[in-house]
Design a protein around this motif. Structure first.
Motif, PDB file in Angstrom:
ATOM      1  N   PRO A 172     -25.676 -22.157  22.119  1.00  8.36           N
ATOM      2  CA  PRO A 172     -26.159 -21.840  20.919  1.00  8.36           C
ATOM      3  C   PRO A 172     -24.905 -20.938  19.745  1.00  8.36           C
ATOM      4  O   PRO A 172     -23.945 -20.903  19.906  1.00  8.36           O
ATOM      5  CB  PRO A 172     -26.440 -20.656  20.798  1.00  8.36           C
ATOM      6  CG  PRO A 172     -26.986 -19.935  22.607  1.00  8.36           C
ATOM      7  CD  PRO A 172     -25.661 -21.020  22.956  1.00  8.36           C
ATOM      8  N   PRO A 173     -24.580 -21.943  18.656  1.00 16.26           N
ATOM      9  CA  PRO A 173     -23.789 -21.588  17.715  1.00 16.26           C
ATOM     10  C   PRO A 173     -23.212 -20.618  17.664  1.00 16.26           C
ATOM     11  O   PRO A 173     -22.027 -20.467  17.517  1.00 16.26           O
ATOM     12  CB  PRO A 173     -24.280 -22.431  15.787  1.00 16.26           C
ATOM     13  CG  PRO A 173     -25.640 -22.999  16.733  1.00 16.26           C
ATOM     14  CD  PRO A 173     -26.282 -22.528  18.239  1.00 16.26           C
ATOM     15  N   SER A 174     -23.643 -19.138  17.641  1.00 14.49           N
ATOM     16  CA  SER A 174     -23.332 -18.421  17.254  1.00 14.49           C
ATOM     17  C   SER A 174     -22.032 -17.720  18.307  1.00 14.49           C
ATOM     18  O   SER A 174     -21.715 -16.805  18.397  1.00 14.49           O
ATOM     19  CB  SER A 174     -24.872 -17.044  17.219  1.00 14.49           C
ATOM     20  OG  SER A 174     -25.101 -17.632  18.476  1.00 14.49           O
ATOM     21  N   ASP A 175     -22.421 -18.311  19.866  1.00 12.96           N
ATOM     22  CA  ASP A 175     -21.817 -18.382  20.663  1.00 12.96           C
ATOM     23  C   ASP A 175     -20.594 -19.103  21.224  1.00 12.96           C
ATOM     24  O   ASP A 175     -19.242 -18.459  22.003  1.00 12.96           O
ATOM     25  CB  ASP A 175     -22.767 -18.020  22.064  1.00 12.96           C
ATOM     26  CG  ASP A 175     -23.321 -16.943  22.546  1.00 12.96           C
ATOM     27  OD1 ASP A 175     -24.907 -17.363  21.839  1.00 12.96           O
ATOM     28  OD2 ASP A 175     -22.819 -15.680  22.813  1.00 12.96           O
ATOM     29  N   VAL A 176     -20.402 -20.277  20.205  1.00 12.93           N
ATOM     30  CA  VAL A 176     -18.991 -21.107  20.278  1.00 12.93           C
ATOM     31  C   VAL A 176     -18.032 -20.196  19.948  1.00 12.93           C
ATOM     32  O   VAL A 176     -17.419 -20.634  20.736  1.00 12.93           O
ATOM     33  CB  VAL A 176     -19.726 -22.162  19.886  1.00 12.93           C
ATOM     34  CG1 VAL A 176     -18.620 -23.273  18.857  1.00 12.93           C
ATOM     35  CG2 VAL A 176     -20.814 -22.879  19.839  1.00 12.93           C
ATOM     36  N   GLU A 177     -18.023 -19.439  19.204  1.00 11.90           N
ATOM     37  CA  GLU A 177     -16.686 -19.443  18.734  1.00 11.90           C
ATOM     38  C   GLU A 177     -15.960 -18.280  19.858  1.00 11.90           C
ATOM     39  O   GLU A 177     -14.838 -18.639  20.723  1.00 11.90           O
ATOM     40  CB  GLU A 177     -16.692 -18.334  17.455  1.00 11.90           C
ATOM     41  CG  GLU A 177     -15.484 -18.106  17.016  1.00 11.90           C
ATOM     42  CD  GLU A 177     -15.709 -17.197  15.366  1.00 11.90           C
ATOM     43  OE1 GLU A 177     -16.501 -17.974  14.999  1.00 11.90           O
ATOM     44  OE2 GLU A 177     -14.835 -16.701  14.792  1.00 11.90           O
ATOM     45  N   HIS A 178     -16.849 -16.740  20.245  1.00 13.45           N
ATOM     46  CA  HIS A 178     -16.050 -16.870  21.142  1.00 13.45           C
ATOM     47  C   HIS A 178     -16.353 -17.068  22.672  1.00 13.45           C
ATOM     48  O   HIS A 178     -15.249 -16.768  23.062  1.00 13.45           O
ATOM     49  CB  HIS A 178     -17.296 -14.681  21.347  1.00 13.45           C
ATOM     50  CG  HIS A 178     -18.331 -14.802  22.226  1.00 13.45           C
ATOM     51  ND1 HIS A 178     -18.458 -14.996  23.086  1.00 13.45           N
ATOM     52  CD2 HIS A 178     -19.731 -15.252  21.499  1.00 13.45           C
ATOM     53  CE1 HIS A 178     -19.668 -14.870  23.683  1.00 13.45           C
ATOM     54  NE2 HIS A 178     -20.628 -14.783  22.626  1.00 13.45           N
ATOM     55  N   LEU A 179     -16.578 -18.074  23.123  1.00 16.65           N
ATOM     56  CA  LEU A 179     -17.038 -18.712  23.691  1.00 16.65           C
ATOM     57  C   LEU A 179     -15.476 -19.726  24.446  1.00 16.65           C
ATOM     58  O   LEU A 179     -14.452 -19.739  25.446  1.00 16.65           O
ATOM     59  CB  LEU A 179     -17.824 -19.578  24.178  1.00 16.65           C
ATOM     60  CG  LEU A 179     -19.394 -18.713  25.361  1.00 16.65           C
ATOM     61  CD1 LEU A 179     -20.292 -19.806  25.961  1.00 16.65           C
ATOM     62  CD2 LEU A 179     -18.602 -18.112  26.333  1.00 16.65           C
ATOM     63  N   GLU A 180     -15.493 -19.832  23.673  1.00 15.67           N
ATOM     64  CA  GLU A 180     -14.128 -21.072  22.838  1.00 15.67           C
ATOM     65  C   GLU A 180     -12.681 -19.971  23.571  1.00 15.67           C
ATOM     66  O   GLU A 180     -11.693 -19.912  23.992  1.00 15.67           O
ATOM     67  CB  GLU A 180     -13.854 -21.377  21.564  1.00 15.67           C
ATOM     68  CG  GLU A 180     -14.757 -22.654  20.910  1.00 15.67           C
ATOM     69  CD  GLU A 180     -13.984 -24.060  21.520  1.00 15.67           C
ATOM     70  OE1 GLU A 180     -14.299 -24.671  20.497  1.00 15.67           O
ATOM     71  OE2 GLU A 180     -13.239 -24.189  22.304  1.00 15.67           O
ATOM     72  N   ALA A 181     -12.800 -18.998  22.654  1.00 14.66           N
ATOM     73  CA  ALA A 181     -12.050 -17.550  23.348  1.00 14.66           C
ATOM     74  C   ALA A 181     -11.439 -17.279  24.312  1.00 14.66           C
ATOM     75  O   ALA A 181     -11.102 -16.795  24.829  1.00 14.66           O
ATOM     76  CB  ALA A 181     -11.960 -16.785  21.858  1.00 14.66           C
ATOM     77  N   GLU A 182     -12.800 -17.685  25.492  1.00 13.18           N
ATOM     78  CA  GLU A 182     -12.199 -16.521  26.282  1.00 13.18           C
ATOM     79  C   GLU A 182     -12.111 -17.457  27.472  1.00 13.18           C
ATOM     80  O   GLU A 182     -11.976 -18.336  27.303  1.00 13.18           O
ATOM     81  CB  GLU A 182     -14.766 -16.175  26.479  1.00 13.18           C
ATOM     82  CG  GLU A 182     -14.847 -15.604  28.372  1.00 13.18           C
ATOM     83  CD  GLU A 182     -16.124 -15.055  27.911  1.00 13.18           C
ATOM     84  OE1 GLU A 182     -16.502 -14.394  27.469  1.00 13.18           O
ATOM     85  OE2 GLU A 182     -16.334 -14.948  29.278  1.00 13.18           O
ATOM     86  N   ALA A 183     -11.724 -16.333  28.360  1.00 21.26           N
ATOM     87  CA  ALA A 183     -10.533 -17.135  29.714  1.00 21.26           C
ATOM     88  C   ALA A 183     -11.820 -17.660  30.466  1.00 21.26           C
ATOM     89  O   ALA A 183     -12.703 -16.574  30.593  1.00 21.26           O
ATOM     90  CB  ALA A 183      -9.292 -16.229  30.246  1.00 21.26           C
ATOM     91  N   GLY A 184     -11.452 -18.514  30.875  1.00 23.18           N
ATOM     92  CA  GLY A 184     -11.927 -18.975  31.793  1.00 23.18           C
ATOM     93  C   GLY A 184     -13.618 -19.821  31.741  1.00 23.18           C
ATOM     94  O   GLY A 184     -14.373 -20.494  32.609  1.00 23.18           O
ATOM     95  N   ILE A 185     -13.470 -19.650  30.588  1.00 25.30           N
ATOM     96  CA  ILE A 185     -14.388 -20.543  30.154  1.00 25.30           C
ATOM     97  C   ILE A 185     -14.734 -21.828  29.316  1.00 25.30           C
ATOM     98  O   ILE A 185     -13.249 -21.619  28.172  1.00 25.30           O
ATOM     99  CB  ILE A 185     -16.028 -19.646  29.608  1.00 25.30           C
ATOM    100  CG1 ILE A 185     -16.029 -19.409  30.441  1.00 25.30           C
ATOM    101  CG2 ILE A 185     -16.749 -21.171  28.587  1.00 25.30           C
ATOM    102  CD1 ILE A 185     -17.151 -18.190  30.035  1.00 25.30           C
TER     103      ILE A 185
END
Lengths: 630, 326, 538
Positions: free
Chosen positions: C250-263
């Protein structure tokens, strides 16, 4: 034969219950307020003490304080309560629990059995837990207990549920439960108030017998002085939380010392007090504060003019209700609630309709008011038909026919002010408007002994008696010719009852009103009626002038009714009437049943009795001599 | 009593019939499933052919009669989307929803009744106040949010429980059940609690209200007067009377749990009927929608009947109401 | 009962306490030859590969079955079960079957299987959409043991692409198979890189590697596919290691998934255009009036008005801000890399002033009133996109309101909600994407004049009609030579864009999420294939 009086006379005996300076207070919004103040009394072994008082006197609270059944968070008990020498307030919770059900038992007003468990379960529960019996022993003992309280087919009754039993049966079961552990003290809190008069008599009789058999003391709480006279060795009179007077019953009745006691005794309707008079007479009341007679009431109500046309004419009226059952819910039978009833009421006359529950008296009243559909027959008021063929619309009858109901709390709309309640009928019928309306409302209030300022208040701000006055005022608003009073005073306290009866008679005198007075209370009926009709199983079994019916009852049922009324005269209490354990029957008949034609036998002018022929009559055992004296 | 059961059964059939009519009319008004399912490249001829094949060109009442005929043969049509009989599509997913619903109801009852009992017996204690405040949260918090929170906390952060799906299943009575395996229970726990939240609050408050109503009754006072222990008075005399309305509500709520567990099933990707119905509505898979509604109606009617019978067993006053004369 | 405020707030606070203190658990690495678990946003409705052409169904089918030709990540045609093909003449094609390809049950693939497949695929009983659209107008013959001859009714340049839609099944198995056998696995025998293991509707699809596969063997010995429709749950499943790969982040999750380690995230621009369509046909169109409500002639028939609208809408802003980067601004019918894309067509920047000028020049200095219709649950953030577009148009003086509705209602009305069953709307949002992976489908279905009998313009709900364009499209459709055809189509695109037949908004960008240790190159057909994911080189 007189029983030797076992109460304190010869030897000082340790009382089984001794209460000293008992004060019970309830926690309210403004702190603790005492409901019972500084009460002291005692009960000796094998003695019956009656605690008498009207509503709000604190008699029930006293009993609950002794048993410690009040919620400790909201009730506080001060003073001393000694049971067989042990101080009850000092006991722990589990200790006092040990006393309850074992040493002292209690029964309540409406038997209060748990509706979801059968009788056997509730009985055996006490036996198993309090006496440690096994299941089998408990069952056997339960049957024996039920037999002790004279319940027929005791074994089968164990599987019945409370709602399947009549009020009287339930109370017997409750008594059986109370006796399970052979207590030393039985506290009975208004056990017969909710019962019909014949059943009441049976229960009172039963308690007397059991007290003897079980050798226990009884604390009998009631407001009915007649019952007190029947059953109590000693009497304690309470008023608003204080103990007013106490002493041997015979003394209290014969020579009351306190003004309140005197006022109370004066307001008791006594059956037989009107012997020898033809017309209704108001009660000779005594002010409860001063002890002096209240302003002497007028003399008797006038007799109705002899040849005037009747105000209300009921002819051959029958009311039937369908009973449904079976697979598809078809009609399987009918309740013949009212069967072939006929009577007239003359102008200015009071006709009383007496009977017990199921007799059809209320149904008759409702049929007159148009609330029940009449299956056959006709009811007319002058030129208008009130029920039956050609029935006139209700609005046409309103200014002729009005009704007062039993429950003073339920019959007034709590959201309307008193003034509005009285104004409503006037407004609806367009009788008066604006200023004239207000004046009229004030007049009505004065007529019933209240003040016009009370029009601004709400019903809940008044006492039961005052509310009933308001109800009467409302009934009078449209200046009716006939008022139906359906058990109008049954729910009131004794003294208030008498006042209201007096008021009704005064109004009758002033306006020439007729009353159809419905009641089960023979003593009250005796006071107020010109004529009396006795109903049983939907029929009128006896009708005639009050004097004739009361002094010379022709029908067996009338006699049974009168003998069941408790006599407030301690001197007569030892007459055991040996009443049968009879349930009041209900007039359910199968479909297509043809009732036998009604034939009345005239015993004396105007006094008729139903000719039963060979039909079954209610049995009344006992010596004929006693019955005749009742 | 048999008379009333018979009457209810007849009523039930009537209700189901009405339902079919309502559903049919409703479905027709919404949209043509063809538009949604068909590829944009399809030719017009293709479209027409499909319309005829599905009988969508026939007048509504003909389609309806077809359907009724099929109903009597237990053939509710074939799903447009799944190429399987509609009934089979639903029944395959029934066990999953059923076990979730049962688990949720169990949790609600086991937690709600004791707490409600306590709150009713000691209404002024601080514990009771906490219980009652929390119960308000229980039915005000949206299921969706709570579900996501659960996943966030217990799956992502703590890693204790799986975040979605159904665990291992075991075959029994021809269906797959997951409550018989530990893995299955782990998967079921979060969705069941999520689903149970609202019910728990409801049962809690209901029990408390029931207790508050029963406690001042005369027979409770008599039980005390008989000298019975407080425990016995509560557990034997009070509880049974309180249970009567509670059982009724639990029974009726069970039906709605089954029918409307959509949100929970969607969030937790639980393969049950709730999710199926939403998808079917979106896709206008008419046979499945109709079949689903039929089953739900039957379910509700059956549950109502069972609840009535249980109620009659619990409350002897109702049992004899019809049999006795005045 | 009275609620103590402190107790209430306290209880509320208790709720939030746990979440704050607990750290996230570490991710596990995936190993090659292991199991790949995929969380999918939509579910395949059947294991029967010919039942329904939906992205989800096709994705799954592609694992188990091969086609005669395949499409790579940018939808170019590459060999599949046919190792080569040629265009014999205008109406004839020949495909040569490769050696050594076998079905999962060991049977070799024969030309009879191919012919059976194409016959059966057009006649699946009860299928909502069957492949007749792609397979129609062709007849299939066996030229020899290894050659399939396809004869078309009319010159058809995209036969290989059309055949790439149909999964090849075994004649021996398929002849006697019942529909249920596909879901139970009995008939799910293909030639693909994975074999069918289990299918539980709504729950899981299990596959295992086909070690006898003729092509590149996938990295994974087992693939487990689980449908997780809710975006948030899907992301949570990825974060909690319930799955290794998810699609449609989902668009709203793109940013924080980018930042998350391991993903890590993978992207691909989809061959789909989301656009606004005008009513080109009616003299008076129902949802356009003057600002005071009075009737006016249809302004969309004026090319200048359409052009003004196109200039007014800032497509870059929509892609960047409304879609949070999950869309690429669009200027023509297909994105870069798709056959037919015209690189000479520029993406214009929005120019409000000029747009307002043009509108005035067209005869609408005060603008007019219009209602914009569209679905609210079909495309990502469709309502938001419509609102944004509306706001932009407001600034050039058009009074515009948005009416978004559920897709199933929208499509019914858009296609035939008007009187006499014509399209209802005047100005609406809609999308178009072709499974054939090139522009001709868009041209013939979207901008060609609506011609029911010939099957043209079936998606032309705006009823745009340009005879010159029509002729050119038809010419291209008959041109078999790829180069020539490309030139013709590029010209068609240019004409359509210049005429503002449609107002392109964006091409969706598909975003996949995966745990570290997985490489993925992205695809333009929005499909999620386990074969595309590789265990990272260690």
């Amino acid at each position: 034969m007189d029983r030797p009086d076992m109460s304190i006379r010869a030897l000082p005996v340790t009382p089984i219950l001794e209460v000293r300076n008992l004060t019970t207070s309830f926690r309210g919004s403004k702190g603790w307020s005492p409901v019972v103040r500084d009460l002291s009394f005692h009960i000796a072994p094998r003695e019956t003490l009656a605690v008498v008082g009207e509503s709000g006197s604190g008699k029930s609270v006293t009993a609950l304080s002794v048993m410690r059944l009040l919620n400790p968070r909201s009730a506080r008990i001060e003073g001393e309560i000694l049971f067989g020498g042990t101080s009850l307030p000092g006991l722990s919770d589990s200790q006092i629990r040990g006393y309850r059900g074992r040493e002292m038992s209690m029964i309540f007003q409406d038997a209060s059995l748990n509706p979801v468990y059968d009788v056997g379960f509730q009985l055996m529960e006490t036996l198993r837990i309090k006496r440690g019996l096994t299941q089998r022993d408990a069952k056997r003992e339960a049957v024996q207990l039920l037999e002790k309280v004279r319940i027929p087919s005791a074994k089968k009754r164990l599987d019945d549920f409370p709602h399947e039993l009549s009020g009287g049966m339930r109370q017997r079961v409750a008594i059986a439960m109370a006796l399970a552990c052979k207590p030393q003290l039985l506290i009975a809190d208004e056990p017969t108030t909710a019962l019909d008069v014949t059943i009441q008599a049976q229960i009172v009789e039963l308690i007397k017998q059991l007290q003897d058999e079980e050798r226990m003391s009884v604390m009998f709480i009631t407001h009915d002085m007649g019952v007190v006279a029947e059953i109590a060795d000693r009497t304690a009179v309470m008023y608003r939380g204080d103990l007013v007077e106490t002493g041997r019953t015979a003394d209290v009745f014969a020579a009351p010392r306190q003004p309140y006691t005197r006022a109370l005794l004066a307001s008791i309707p006594r059956l037989g007090s009107m012997n020898g008079t033809d017309l209704p007479q108001p009660f000779a009341l005594i002010d409860h504060r001063s002890g002096e007679p209240v302003a002497a009431a007028e003399a008797e109500v006038a007799a109705p003019p002899a040849s005037a046309a009747p105000r209300l004419s009921v002819k051959d009226v029958s009311v039937r209700f369908d009973v449904r059952g079976g697979l598809l819910g078809g009609v399987t039978g009918r309740v013949h609630a009212v069967e072939d009833v006929s009577f007239d009421i003359a102008p200015g006359e009071t006709l009383s309709l007496v009977g017990e529950s199921g007799s059809g008296k209320s149904t008759t009243a409702r049929a007159i008011m148009g609330l029940n559909r009449v299956r056959q027959g006709r009811i007319t008021m002058g030129d208008l038909v009130a029920a039956g063929e050609g029935q006139a619309p209700r609005s046409a009858l309103c200014d002729r026919l009005q009704m007062i109901f039993q429950d003073p709390f339920a019959s007034l709309d709590p959201r309307m002010r008193v003034g509005d309640l009285l104004a409503e009928p006037l407004r609806v019928h367009g009788t008066a408007q604006g200023e004239a309306l207000r004046t009229r409302v004030g007049e009505l209030l004065r007529d019933v002994g209240l003040s016009p300022e009370m029009a601004a208040r709400f019903p809940h701000q008044f006492s039961g008696g005052q509310r009933q006055r308001i109800a009467i005022a409302r009934a009078l608003a449209l200046d009716p010719e006939l008022v139906v009073a359906d058990e109008a005073v049954s729910a009131l306290d004794v003294s208030v009852k008498a006042q209201i009866i007096n008021l009704m008679m005064e109004i009758q005198r002033a306006r020439g009103l007729s009353y159809l007075f419905i009641s089960h209370d023979m003593a009250v009926v005796e006071r107020i009626s010109h004529r009396v009709a006795v109903m049983y199983l939907g029929r009128i079994v006896e009708i005639g002038p009050r004097r004739a019916v009361f002094e010379n009852p022709g029908h067996a049922y009338t006699r049974q009714l009168m003998s069941a009324v408790p006599v407030p005269d301690p001197a007569r209490r030892h007459l055991r009437r040996g009443l049968a354990v009879d349930e009041i029957r209900s007039p359910v008949r199968p479909l297509g049943y043809q009732p036998p034609p009604t034939r009345m036998i005239e015993l004396s002018p105007g006094h008729f009795v139903l000719d039963e022929g060979d039909a079954a009559q209610p049995q009344a055992k006992g010596r004929p001599a006693d019955l005749a004296k009742a | 009593m048999f008379a009333s059961i018979l009457k209810r059964l007849i009523q039930a059939v009537f209700v189901v019939l009405c339902m079919t009519v309502i559903v049919f009319i409703g479905m027709n008004l919404i949209g043509n499933p063809i538009d949604l399912l068909i590829s944009p490249q399809a030719t017009q001829a293709e479209r027409e052919r499909l319309i005829v094949e599905f009988g969508l060109d026939q007048p509504v009442w003909t389609q309806y009669l077809h359907f009724l005929d099929g109903l009597l043969h237990l053939d509710l049509g074939r799903s447009y989307i799944f190429n399987e009989p509609a009934l089979k599509v639903i029944l395959t997913r029934l066990p999953a929803t059923l076990e979730l619903a049962v688990m949720a109801t169990l949790i609600a009852v086991v937690v709600g009744i004791p707490l409600g009992l306590y709150a009713g017996l000691r209404p002024h204690s601080p514990v009771s106040r906490v219980i009652m405040s929390s119960s308000i949260l229980g039915f005000s918090l949206p299921t969706f949010w709570v579900g996501m929170m659960f996943i966030m906390i217990f799956s992502v952060k703590l890693g204790w429980l799986p975040s979605s799906g159904r665990g291992e299943t075991v075959q029994m009575l021809g269906a797959d059940w997951s409550f018989l395996t530990l893995d299955g229970l782990k998967h079921m726990l979060l969705p069941a609690i999520n689903l149970a939240l609202f019910k728990t609050s409801l049962i809690l408050r209901l029990t408390r209200a029931g207790v508050a109503e029963v406690l001042p009754q005369d027979y409770v006072r008599l039980a005390h007067a008989k000298g019975l222990s407080a425990r016995r008075v509560t557990m034997v005399h009070v509880l049974k009377n309180v249970m009567i309305p509670v059982v009724t509500v639990v029974g009726l709520e069970f039906g709605s749990v089954i029918a409307f567990s959509v949100v929970t099933e969607t969030i937790f990707a639980w393969p049950g009927m709730g999710k199926l119905i939403i998808d079917s509505i979106n896709n206008l898979d008419r046979p499945v929608i109709v079949a689903y509604l039929m089953i739900i109606v039957l379910l509700f009617v059956t549950i109502n009947l069972l609840v009535d019978i249980i109620y009659t067993l619990l409350d002897p006053r109702v049992r004899f109401a019809s049999g006795r004369a005045a | 009962m009275t609620l103590d405020r402190r107790t209430f707030m306290g209880s509320l606070g208790l709720l939030f306490l746990p979440g704050t203190f607990i750290p996230a658990s570490p991710a596990f690495a995936v190993s090659p030859d292991g199991t790949l678990t995929v969380g999918m946003s939509s579910e395949s409705s059947s294991m029967d590969p010919h039942w329904h052409i939906r992205t989800a169904n096709s994705s799954i089918a592609q694992h188990i079955f091969d086609r005669i030709v395949h499409m790579d990540e940018t939808q170019n045609v590459v060999p599949g079960l046919a190792e080569s093909w040629r265009n014999v003449d205008e109406l004839t094609w020949e495909f040569t079957l490769r050696e050594g390809a076998t079905f999962h049950n060991g049977d070799p693939v024969t030309v009879e299987d191919l012919i059976f497949t194409y016959e059966r695929a057009q006649n699946v009983p009860g299928a909502i959409f069957n492949l007749r659209a792609y397979l129609g107008g062709k007849s299939f013959e066996k030229a020899d043991e290894r050659t399939l001859r396809v004869i078309t009714d009319a010159p058809n340049p995209i036969v290989p692409r059309e055949l790439s839609t149909t999964s090849i099944i075994s004649k021996a198995v398929g002849e006697t198979a019942l529909p249920e056998d596909y879901n139970s696995g009995k008939a799910t025998i293909g030639t693909g890189p994975f074999k069918f293991v289990a299918y539980k509707p709504g729950e899981v699809i299990e596959l295992e590697r086909n070690d006898d596969y003729w092509g590149e063997k996938p990295d994974w010995s087992r693939v487990v596919i689980r449908p997780i429709p809710t975006g948030g749950s899907r992301v949570a499943a990825l974060q909690s290691d319930g799955v290794d790969v998810i699609d449609t982040v989902p668009p709203s999750d793109v940013e924080h998934l980018e930042a998350e380690a391991g993903i890590a995230l993978g992207r691909g621009t989809a061959n789909r255009m989301i656009f606004l369509f005008f009513d080109h046909d009616r003299e008076v169109t129902p949802y356009v009036t003057a600002k005071d409500g009075s009737e006016i002639p249809n302004p969309f028939k004026n090319q200048m008005v359409r052009d003004a609208f196109d200039l007014a809408i800032d497509k870059k802003a929509i892609s960047a801000r409304i879609l949070s980067g999950n869309g690429a601004p669009a200027e023509q019918l297909v994105p870069t890399g798709i056959y037919g894309h015209n690189p000479d067509i520029p993406l214009r920047d929005a120019d409000m002033a000029k747009a307002k000028e043009m509108l005035a020049e067209a005869g609408y200095p005060d603008g007019f009133k219009v209602i914009l219709h569209g679905p609210n649950d079909r495309f990502i953030r469709d309502s938001a996109v419509m609102q944004a577009a509306a706001q932009m148009l407001t600034r050039i003086g058009v009074e515009i309101s948005v009416d978004a509705m559920p897709a199933n209602i929208f499509y019914k009305r858009a296609s035939s909600g008007g009187p006499d069953g014509v399209p209802e709307f005047s100005f609406f949002l809609v999308g178009y994407g072709a499974a054939t992976g090139e522009v001709s489908a868009a041209l013939r279905n979207l901008v060609h004049t609506y011609d029911k009998s010939r099957g043209l313009g079936s998606n032309n709900r705006g009823r745009y009609s340009n005879p010159e364009l029509d002729a050119m499209i038809e010419e291209g459709m008959a041109t078999v030579d790829d180069e020539k055809r490309l030139a013709i189509y590029r010209e068609c695109c240019a004409i359509a864009v210049k005429d503002v037949a449609v107002l392109p908004l964006y091409y969706p960008i598909s975003v996949w999420g995966m745990t570290d240790g997985i490489d993925f190159g992205g695809r333009s057909d929005e499909r999620t294939l386990a074969m595309d994911f590789h265990a990272a080189a260690s």
